[in-house]
Scaffold this motif. Structure first.
Motif: not given
Length: 259
Positions: A49-68
């Motif tokens: 869970i912590a690993s996913e949060r690390l990745i998703v938070d960074a992806v959303r910051s860099a690409f806020p309009a993308d789906a995950v």
């Protein structure tokens, strides 16, 4: 927006995968295992869970309009037409029990097409990656599939979800292949695919996976020259058969007949 600097995006997510892998190594001695998910063998830890949060938070910051789409539930819808498919820790049972490899998997799709993939093996310190049409890499070096030996000399990877129904199907595949192939290795789905990409495995079979298990590995394998298919002309989460081109028809016939 259909254009994107995929090389820059690859560098970003490769770094994220390495950071997640470092977190997994650092927290392995203190991890906590939660309740099973879909079945008793479908385990998850606080490190997943912590690993996913690390990745998703960074992806959303860099690409806020993308789906995950993310295995542990941190997904969200987007408006850009681009979708990140994330498995923060493929091979959790291996990770928890210290009995084998695991990986961090990140893929980027535009509509239905995979455009970018990263698979990082934290224990080995290896990062496999690909950009659609640009070949496959291990670190910064190109990799290619094996030459495709005859089945009797081929090393075949087998991956499957450990629920009772899938284990029955996997047993049929192993029974059909083990007497006639060089040998078999059971590995998590993403590593099965990237080991084929690097020529370490000559072929592989994955049963009843999820998209996040195979999305990244499948693009890397294809870019390295691995032939992929399933019941039809394309691979699927139900059945993915991969192999070097000379071996693929024989392997596919054996697996399809078993199922």
């Amino acid at each position: 927006m259909t254009d994107r600097d995929l090389s820059a995006a690859r560098e970003l997510v490769a770094d994220l995968a390495v950071r997640a892998g470092r977190l997994q190594l650092e927290r392995r001695d203190t991890l906590r295992v939660g309740a099973p998910k879909a079945h008793v063998n479908d385990v998850v830890s606080d490190v997943d869970i912590a690993s996913e949060r690390l990745i998703v938070d960074a992806v959303r910051s860099a690409f806020p309009a993308d789906a995950v789409q993310a295995e542990e539930g941190h997904g969200h819808s987007g408006t850009s037409g681009w979708t990140w498919v994330i498995d923060p820790l493929d091979g959790t049972r291996n990770y928890i029990s210290r009995t084998g490899p695991w990986s961090v998997c990140i893929a980027l799709y535009h509509q239905e097409q995979a455009r970018l993939a990263v698979v990082h093996d934290p224990a080995a310190g290896e990062t496999f990656s690909a950009v659609d049409g640009g070949g496959a890499l291990l670190g910064g070096e190109p990799i290619t599939a094996s030459a495709g030996p005859p089945l009797e000399r081929a090393l075949i990877g087998v991956s499957f979800q450990p629920n009772p129904a899938t284990k029955e199907r996997a047993a049929k595949v192993v029974r059909a292949l083990l007497p006639v192939c060089g040998d078999i290795r059971r590995v998590p789905a993403a590593l099965n695919l990237v080991y084929q990409a690097a020529g370490r495995l000559d072929g592989g079979v994955a049963l009843d996976t999820n998209l996040w298990d195979i999305a990244a590995g499948a693009l890397i394998a294809r870019e390295a020259g691995v032939v992929l298919g399933g019941h039809g002309a394309d691979f699927s989460t139900e059945l993915t058969i991969g192999a070097a081109a000379p071996l693929w028809p024989t392997l596919a016939d054996r697996v399809r007949a078993a199922l």
